[in-house]
Design a protein around this motif. Structure first.
Motif, PDB file in Angstrom:
ATOM      1  N   LEU A  97      -6.775  -4.116  -4.344  1.00 27.13           N
ATOM      2  CA  LEU A  97      -6.403  -2.535  -4.486  1.00 27.13           C
ATOM      3  C   LEU A  97      -7.031  -2.126  -5.939  1.00 27.13           C
ATOM      4  O   LEU A  97      -7.588  -1.139  -5.819  1.00 27.13           O
ATOM      5  CB  LEU A  97      -5.053  -2.334  -4.158  1.00 27.13           C
ATOM      6  N   ILE A  98      -6.603  -2.941  -6.973  1.00 23.59           N
ATOM      7  CA  ILE A  98      -6.919  -2.539  -8.130  1.00 23.59           C
ATOM      8  C   ILE A  98      -8.498  -2.556  -8.288  1.00 23.59           C
ATOM      9  O   ILE A  98      -9.051  -1.623  -9.095  1.00 23.59           O
ATOM     10  CB  ILE A  98      -6.090  -3.570  -9.211  1.00 23.59           C
ATOM     11  N   SER A  99      -9.090  -3.546  -7.850  1.00 25.58           N
ATOM     12  CA  SER A  99     -10.362  -3.400  -7.992  1.00 25.58           C
ATOM     13  C   SER A  99     -11.296  -2.261  -7.415  1.00 25.58           C
ATOM     14  O   SER A  99     -12.069  -1.828  -8.032  1.00 25.58           O
ATOM     15  CB  SER A  99     -11.091  -4.798  -7.153  1.00 25.58           C
ATOM     16  N   HIS A 149       0.967  -1.110  -0.114  1.00 25.72           N
ATOM     17  CA  HIS A 149       0.015   0.019   0.072  1.00 25.72           C
ATOM     18  C   HIS A 149       0.720   1.393   0.106  1.00 25.72           C
ATOM     19  O   HIS A 149       0.579   2.094  -0.362  1.00 25.72           O
ATOM     20  CB  HIS A 149      -0.854  -0.062   1.323  1.00 25.72           C
ATOM     21  N   LEU A 189      -9.927   0.526  -7.042  1.00 21.07           N
ATOM     22  CA  LEU A 189      -9.450   1.763  -8.073  1.00 21.07           C
ATOM     23  C   LEU A 189     -10.649   1.546  -9.258  1.00 21.07           C
ATOM     24  O   LEU A 189     -11.120   2.555  -9.674  1.00 21.07           O
ATOM     25  CB  LEU A 189      -8.199   1.515  -8.658  1.00 21.07           C
ATOM     26  N   GLY A 190     -10.957   0.416  -9.644  1.00 24.09           N
ATOM     27  CA  GLY A 190     -11.603   0.235 -10.928  1.00 24.09           C
ATOM     28  C   GLY A 190     -13.415   0.731 -10.245  1.00 24.09           C
ATOM     29  O   GLY A 190     -14.018   1.317 -10.934  1.00 24.09           O
ATOM     30  N   ALA A 191     -13.478   0.523  -9.060  1.00 15.42           N
ATOM     31  CA  ALA A 191     -14.839   0.888  -8.474  1.00 15.42           C
ATOM     32  C   ALA A 191     -15.030   2.245  -8.341  1.00 15.42           C
ATOM     33  O   ALA A 191     -15.963   2.830  -8.566  1.00 15.42           O
ATOM     34  CB  ALA A 191     -15.199   0.386  -6.911  1.00 15.42           C
ATOM     35  N   PHE A 208      -3.345  -8.464  -1.717  1.00 16.48           N
ATOM     36  CA  PHE A 208      -3.958  -7.179  -1.304  1.00 16.48           C
ATOM     37  C   PHE A 208      -3.784  -6.300  -3.018  1.00 16.48           C
ATOM     38  O   PHE A 208      -4.853  -5.594  -3.327  1.00 16.48           O
ATOM     39  CB  PHE A 208      -2.852  -6.334  -0.768  1.00 16.48           C
ATOM     40  N   LEU A 209      -2.933  -6.962  -3.787  1.00 17.60           N
ATOM     41  CA  LEU A 209      -2.967  -6.281  -4.883  1.00 17.60           C
ATOM     42  C   LEU A 209      -4.278  -6.214  -6.064  1.00 17.60           C
ATOM     43  O   LEU A 209      -4.761  -5.176  -6.361  1.00 17.60           O
ATOM     44  CB  LEU A 209      -1.617  -6.706  -5.924  1.00 17.60           C
ATOM     45  N   PRO A 210      -4.607  -7.374  -6.249  1.00 19.33           N
ATOM     46  CA  PRO A 210      -5.973  -7.561  -7.076  1.00 19.33           C
ATOM     47  C   PRO A 210      -6.903  -6.479  -6.252  1.00 19.33           C
ATOM     48  O   PRO A 210      -8.012  -5.927  -7.128  1.00 19.33           O
ATOM     49  CB  PRO A 210      -6.514  -8.965  -7.173  1.00 19.33           C
ATOM     50  N   PHE A 251      -9.377   2.223  -2.285  1.00 20.97           N
ATOM     51  CA  PHE A 251      -9.291   3.581  -3.049  1.00 20.97           C
ATOM     52  C   PHE A 251     -10.554   4.196  -3.628  1.00 20.97           C
ATOM     53  O   PHE A 251     -10.580   5.216  -4.167  1.00 20.97           O
ATOM     54  CB  PHE A 251      -8.545   3.173  -4.543  1.00 20.97           C
ATOM     55  N   VAL A 291     -12.459  -3.148 -15.168  1.00 21.89           N
ATOM     56  CA  VAL A 291     -11.166  -3.282 -14.190  1.00 21.89           C
ATOM     57  C   VAL A 291     -11.406  -4.274 -13.045  1.00 21.89           C
ATOM     58  O   VAL A 291     -10.971  -5.407 -12.880  1.00 21.89           O
ATOM     59  CB  VAL A 291     -10.725  -1.999 -13.504  1.00 21.89           C
ATOM     60  N   ILE A 292     -12.819  -3.948 -12.311  1.00 17.88           N
ATOM     61  CA  ILE A 292     -13.191  -5.054 -11.327  1.00 17.88           C
ATOM     62  C   ILE A 292     -13.434  -6.572 -12.008  1.00 17.88           C
ATOM     63  O   ILE A 292     -12.879  -7.447 -11.570  1.00 17.88           O
ATOM     64  CB  ILE A 292     -14.633  -4.561 -10.817  1.00 17.88           C
ATOM     65  N   MET A 351     -10.367  -8.392 -12.617  1.00 14.76           N
ATOM     66  CA  MET A 351      -9.789  -8.624 -11.434  1.00 14.76           C
ATOM     67  C   MET A 351     -10.473 -10.054 -10.839  1.00 14.76           C
ATOM     68  O   MET A 351      -9.883 -10.918 -10.267  1.00 14.76           O
ATOM     69  CB  MET A 351      -9.607  -7.651 -10.337  1.00 14.76           C
ATOM     70  N   TYR A 371      -7.738 -12.732 -14.013  1.00 13.62           N
ATOM     71  CA  TYR A 371      -6.637 -12.191 -13.464  1.00 13.62           C
ATOM     72  C   TYR A 371      -5.244 -12.320 -14.187  1.00 13.62           C
ATOM     73  O   TYR A 371      -4.497 -11.255 -14.033  1.00 13.62           O
ATOM     74  CB  TYR A 371      -6.359 -12.573 -11.955  1.00 13.62           C
ATOM     75  N   GLY A 431     -14.505   1.392 -15.760  1.00 13.05           N
ATOM     76  CA  GLY A 431     -14.262   0.926 -14.318  1.00 13.05           C
ATOM     77  C   GLY A 431     -14.654  -0.250 -13.990  1.00 13.05           C
ATOM     78  O   GLY A 431     -14.057  -1.142 -13.082  1.00 13.05           O
TER      79      GLY A 431
END
Lengths: 594, 294, 375
Positions: B99-101, A114, B103-105, B95-97, B40, A300-301, A304, A308, A297
């Motif tokens: 965190l990015i998720s 982070h 960000l997408g939100a 944590f990375l996925p 985020f 992106v979710i 993920m 992946y 956006g």
């Protein structure tokens, strides 16, 4: 080998690759299309940087647009304000970006995850503020117009198509370099950091240096992309290089597949083209265009959650379904493993002097002295929370001691980092196996073999041979190309030991090596330990299984509450009343430290 | 004299801004503690709360308090959706996925609201009916006073909730050790959902309170969230008091630096402070050094 | 009968507009901010252009053909603008373009426009835009050298104020305006007592207000870009007891800014190239716009409305869609009354040379006077 590409695939790729840049020459296309190409190509170069830092090394970078910007401003300021040659300006911009990347990478010294996200965002924001506000130098929000294009070997690249061709060639070269990277020493180090940073460090990877290099490479690639972009569009302004662009680079990387340069390129093309395609939607679906960024956006979710490894990952998995890779590896011609260690005068290889490790008020290790004699198997036992694992962590360098010394072969290594100790011949395994899950068994072991000062010849071939020998020693050579995630538990344990052995350890630290093994596997394991001792290896181990400890150990030390309560030959120690009391719990049941 | 009044004025607005950061930072910290993930989209929680209030109060003409409660209920529902849409499917990953998720939100939320509510920023009424008071030459904006009081009250409430109620203790247990909590029969998934709800409501409160000062707009949350995140790191990652102190400190640093150094670089000071902290005291004001266990 | 025919033609045109590709029309591009942070303005611009389009086509179009608008989104960014322009040029058949209202975007696209050699109407007010050896850029708004001269003239000669504080955003618009205002004041023999910049989207203006207070300024000239900034600044300015007069660039009298700031902006003067009750033309336009969109008209729509009508007029005058002929016709437009004022194009391509001064009187924009310059 993740990098092997079959011949037909290679041919298809090659045809597409050659055909693409020729499209503008063959077909009559508008400037607009050429510019779209130019955008995609230069963005893709920046995305390659993300592949290195995020895909290979597993470090988040939300400042790629700033590096892209440094390259672009280098060229713009150099050619327009400074009147310097294009290529020199490019070198200056790329150099500045690389230095910035190094500096950002250095902050990962103590901070990961982070913090890194925040650090890179901060860098991005400050960069943006400077571009806008430092008008005297950056020309502020007006941006810089009239950026020239270079000539190369007397060949003028003023024409859009010629310049695009140059950019495309650069992209191809860089794609190749980035594709080749994972199978190099550095690439393996990067991937080991991504998979398990702690294990990588303990095995001998200089993890900080690896991360710093990854950041610098990422910045370098970003800046090359940016520099070419500036030349391509002849005009740049701060809004090309803001946080939103960084997020766009990130999304492109993830969409295409972060772990492959091909994925990065695919992702970039999609991100650049998607808004274009949406414009051609029928009237009834036009609203999608209005909510384009919202969909982006959501995308992106969804990536993920469901995709992946990105689109390239999908392609790879599909291929894996249809193309059966040979699970067995040819093991003829594997050399036997050499484990001989040159001895020095002192008979104790490892000496712990009044070793202490405190966590706040908790004295997990409270002043112990142990000598581990050369060529012996020395076991450290004790009830739960007696400080065994903490001791081992202090020896391998994961913890710095609060007091006392760790002396290896006559040298005080108390203040050295884990990878430095690995470089001096300390190898260890972990109680809960820590392998690099998505690497093959061979690659895992090669990472072990590439520690500093490993007494083997230079070059990739030597590393590979050494790794094969180590795998052969533990009986895993025929599974060398299997991704370790897919191996059964017992085999993973063996690969982990092979990884240590490939590093030619002077001192082998085993943290509950028999945990989780069944009876047969345990028997085999005892045999393996005996073979290792037969090679003259010094072993310092922790285990709960008294039977096993008694069978393999030359000497046993017993800890309780962080202090040594007994030491000696197995039979003698195991009859010691204090030891029996400690194990039966009369000495107290509270856990001091886990 | 003038020098003192000026600096008191700056200090007051700095504290006001700082308490906004603190409020958002509090929501950050709760989620970090429960899931070890930085959200985020935390700033967009405030943005959504602001828009919900605009809808209920300005749009539908509900009385202020009813609209306020309505907005908070809407945020609670949103918290559930966010938990199940953005976090839950990724809960077993690193944590990375996640965190990015998030960000997408954030991108998704901002642009959806843009589409629905349009790009014009919206004004919002103050909670109190007067603009503010002048004390010894220093103007105290009533809304900033409200925010300061609300922040203190919410911090106090959060503290009581976590320390004195059974639910709060279960939440704490969950954030400390999920496996252990599970063994003790605590429904971990539910606890995390509750954390998201609470965090979304906190964000919503921040949005409603900030609206009258910064107006309700699509981007209102982004910059606040970045500063709030910086505040959590400066205060000590995942530490509740750290978030509050960090937020206030950041607000004051920023305002003082803007006053005495340069106005246009105002946003840079927060990040600069963050850099300095990360270099010299990475564990923050209240944080403890932790190393990974083998 | 004739009326019916015209009605039928209009209905047919409307029906065909959906599948306009097949129709023989005169195509005019509109590059605007349909998405991104400035999408607000983009909607208004499109509204204004649409209104003009319907009028022109109802009156018979140009050269006997219907006029068609080809929209291209620039995503509110500079690179987006360059791409949008090259896309329109690349499609072919575009006779002329209405560009964006932001100066930096035009700056970015200017080389593309020059290369394509197609007349482009712009709304960006940076004076240099029409003077950078680009024959193809024409402005349907007065440029900032006039806005700053009007602000300076009104403040110094009408309000009789000498102690100026200039507040500006540090973006291109704000910095350019600040420079022009400083120059204009100097011409009137005034040196500002304070020049203070800030970065867009500031959450707090206390330091700025305190600086104004300290400077003892009795009039503020402002070039601020975003409405929320205007709102926050206005509120804090009055809260901290600054009573100085305020003459601002158009952003202080936009609908959004006045809504956000409420009473804090009452009594503030702004300049506007478009004011609904300035002239008979603007009154008529305002009524029509309100009837059509149920919104108050502002400059984002009015300039596009004028721009499209200027282009239609020029094409009809030139009797051709040849770029050179259109250029000649535009430059020849003198004394043409648009909703923003009276257009007298010069060789550079600037059409307007003055602004209205308006005042926020308890939330309503009141027309004060029009100031025009000859040079």
């Amino acid at each position: 080998m993740q990098n092997r590409i079959s011949l037909p695939a290679l041919i298809v790729l090659a045809i597409i690759a050659i055909a693409l840049p020729l499209i503008p020459y063959q077909l009559h296309v508008s400037t607009y299309v050429v510019q779209m190409f130019m955008q995609a190509v230069t963005y893709a170069i920046a995305v390659l940087g993300m592949v290195v830092v995020l895909g290979y090394t597993g470090q988040i970078n939300l400042a790629q647009a700033a590096f892209f910007g440094l390259g672009a401003y280098g060229v713009a300021l150099g050619t327009v304000s400074g009147g310097i040659n294009f290529w020199i300006s490019l070198a200056l911009g790329v150099g500045a970006a690389t230095v910035a990347g190094l500096a950002l990478g250095l902050t990962t010294l103590r901070l990961g995850g982070h913090y890194l996200a925040m650090i890179t965002i901060s860098f991005q924001q400050i960069f943006d503020l400077i571009l806008v506000n430092w008008v005297e130098v950056t020309h502020g929000p007006d941006g810089i117009a009239g950026i020239g294009r270079p000539s190369l070997f007397g060949w003028e690249l003023a024409d859009d198509k010629a310049y695009l061709l140059l950019c495309t060639i650069v992209l191809y070269l860089l794609v190749f370099a980035v594709w080749y990277l994972p199978s190099t020493r550095l690439g393996r180090a990067m991937r080991s950091v991504r998979e398990n940073e702690l294990a990588a460090e303990v095995v001998g990877v200089h993890t900080l240096r690896t991360k710093v290099i990854a950041f610098a490479l990422s910045a370098l690639l970003g800046a090359i992309g940016g520099a070419l972009y500036a030349g391509g569009f002849a005009y740049i302004s701060p809004d090309n290089f803001n946080f939103a662009r960084s997020v766009e680079f990130l999304t492109a990387t993830l969409l295409g597949g972060a772990q492959s340069p091909f994925g990065g390129v695919i992702g970039t093309v999609l991100i650049v083209q998607l808004p274009e395609w949406l414009k051609h939607l029928p009237e009834s679906l036009r609203f999608i265009k209005d909510v384009y960024l919202a969909v982006y956006g959501l995308g992106v979710i969804l990536i993920m959650v469901f995709l992946y490894e990105g689109i390239w990952g999908l392609i790879k998995n599909l291929r894996a379904k249809f193309v059966k890779s040979q699970a067995k590896t040819d093991v003829s011609g594997v050399q036997p493993l050499v484990l001989d260690v040159q001895g020095s005068g002192d008979s104790a290889l490892l000496r712990l002097e009044n070793l202490q490790k405190h966590f706040g008020g908790l004295k997990a290790v409270d002043g112990i002295d142990i000598d581990v004699q050369r060529g012996t198997v020395h076991a450290l036992i004790g009830p739960n929370g007696s400080g065994k694992t903490t001791s081992l962590n202090v020896v391998s360098g994961i913890y710095r001691p609060t007091g006392g010394k760790v002396i290896l072969d006559g040298e005080d290594v108390s203040q050295l980092k884990p990878h430095q100790r690995a470089g001096r011949g300390v190898g260890r395994t972990f109680q809960n196996i820590r392998l690099f899950a998505s690497l093959s068994a061979l690659e895992n072991v090669m990472v072990g073999a590439q520690r500093d000062n490993n007494p083997i010849p230079k070059g990739d071939k030597a590393l590979r041979d050494r790794a094969m020998s180590a795998l052969h020693f533990v009986g895993m050579a025929d599974r060398a190309h299997v991704i370790v995630r897919n191996l059964p538990y017992g085999h993973q344990r063996l690969v982990e030991i092979a990884r240590v052995l490939a590093g030619h350890p002077k001192l082998l630290l085993l943290d509950e090596p028999a945990a989780g093994l069944n009876q047969t596997e345990k028997m085999e394991f005892v045999e393996l330990l005996k073979r290792l001792r037969g090679h003259g290896l010094t072993i310092f181990l922790i285990d709960h299984d008294m039977g096993l400890v008694e069978k393999v150990s030359d000497r046993i030390t017993v800890l309780n509450f962080g202090r040594k309560i007994a030491e000696g030959a197995p039979a003698e120690v195991l009859r010691n009343p204090d030891v029996i009391a400690a194990y039966l719990g009369t000495a107290g049941e509270t856990n001091a430290a886990a | 004299m003038q020098f003192i009044t000026e600096n008191l004025q700056i200090l007051f607005t700095g504290l006001g801004l700082g308490s906004i950061y603190a409020l958002v930072a509090l929501g950050f910290v709760l989620i970090i503690r429960a899931t070890n993930v930085v959200n985020f989209a935390q700033g967009d929680f405030a943005m959504l709360g602001g828009y919900a209030m605009v809808l209920f109060f300005t749009g539908l003409g509900w009385p202020y308090w009813i609209a306020f409660i309505g907005a908070l209920l809407a945020m609670a529902v949103f918290g559930v959706l966010f938990n199940y849409g953005v976090y839950y499917p990724l809960r077993h990953r690193s944590f990375l996925p996640v965190l990015i998720s998030t960000l997408g939100a954030s991108i998704f939320l901002q642009n959806t609201v843009l589409y629905v509510a349009g790009p014009q920023p919206k004004p919002l009424d103050k909670l109190l009916n007067f603009d503010g008071i002048t004390l010894g030459g220093v103007f105290l904006d009533s809304q900033y006073i409200v925010i300061l009081v609300a922040t203190v009250a919410l911090v106090f409430f959060t503290f009581l909730f976590f320390e004195k109620t059974l639910l709060g203790k279960k939440l704490q247990a969950t954030s400390q050790d999920k496996d252990m909590a599970r063994l003790l029969g605590i429904p971990v998934a539910l606890m995390i959902a509750i954390t998201f709800i609470y965090s979304a409501v906190l964000g919503g409160i921040a949005g409603v309170l900030v609206g009258p000062i910064l107006f309700v707009s699509i981007g209102m949350g982004s910059i606040i969230a970045l500063k709030a995140f910086a505040a959590t790191i400066i205060g000590g990652f995942g530490d509740v008091k750290g978030a509050i102190v960090g937020g206030l400190l950041l607000g004051v640093i920023e305002s003082l630096a803007a006053q005495h150094i340069s106005v246009p670089y105002k946003d840079a000071y927060a990040f600069l402070a963050l850099f300095l902290f990360l270099l010299f005291r990475p564990q923050g004001i209240f944080g403890e050094k932790v190393s990974e266990k083998a | 009968m004739r009326r019916y025919a015209r009605f039928a033609a209009a209905a047919l045109a409307a029906a065909l507009a959906v599948c306009a590709h097949a129709q023989d029309t005169v195509k005019i591009g509109l590059v605007n901010e349909a998405t991104g942070p400035n999408a607000e303005a983009g909607v208004y611009t499109h509204n204004g252009a649409k209104l003009a389009l319907e009028e022109i086509n109802a009156a018979g179009g140009v050269l006997g053909k219907k006029l068609e608008l080809k929209l291209e989104d620039n995503q509110s960014t500079n690179p987006g603008t360059v791409l949008a322009f090259s896309k329109l040029f690349g499609e072919g058949g575009i006779v002329s373009i209405i560009g964006p209202i932001r100066s930096t975007q035009i700056q970015a696209a200017s080389p593309t426009v020059a290369k394509a050699g197609i007349p482009t109407m712009i709304g960006g007010t940076d004076p240099s835009l029409t003077k950078v050896n680009n024959r193809w850029v024409f402005r349907a708004r007065p440029n900032d050298s006039y806005s700053s001269r009007v602000i300076a003239d009104f403040g110094v000669n009408t309000l009789k104020k000498q102690k100026w504080a200039i507040i500006h955003s540090t973006d291109a618009f704000g910095s350019g305006g600040m420079n022009a205002l400083t120059t204009a004041l100097k011409a009137l023999g005034v040196t500002p007592v304070l020049v203070q910049g800030y970065t867009n989207n500031s959450q707090d203006f206390t330091p700025v207000v305190l600086a104004i207070k300290k400077s003892g300024a009795d009039v503020i000239g402002s070039y601020m870009t975003n409405s929320p900034d205007v709102g926050i600044f206005a509120k804090q300015l009055r809260q901290l007891g600054v009573t100085a007069e305020w003459v601002g660039s158009p952003s202080v009298v936009t609908d959004t800014a006045m809504k956000l700031a409420g009473p804090a902006l009452h009594g503030v003067y702004g300049i506007a190239d478009f004011t609904p009750d300035a002239t008979a033309e603007s009154k008529a336009y305002a009524k029509k716009y309100r009837d059509t969109y149920k919104l108050d008209p502002d400059v984002y729509s009015s300039w596009a409305y004028d721009a499209l009508r200027v282009l239609a007029l020029a094409i009809n005058t030139a009797k051709s869609t040849d770029p050179e002929a259109i250029r000649k016709a535009i430059v020849g437009i003198k004394g043409w009354k648009g909703v923003e004022g009276t257009y007298n194009f010069d060789e550079n391509g600037d059409g307007l040379r003055g602004y209205n001064v308006v005042k926020n009187e308890a939330g309503k924009v009141a027309f004060i006077k029009h100031i025009d310059f000859k040079d």
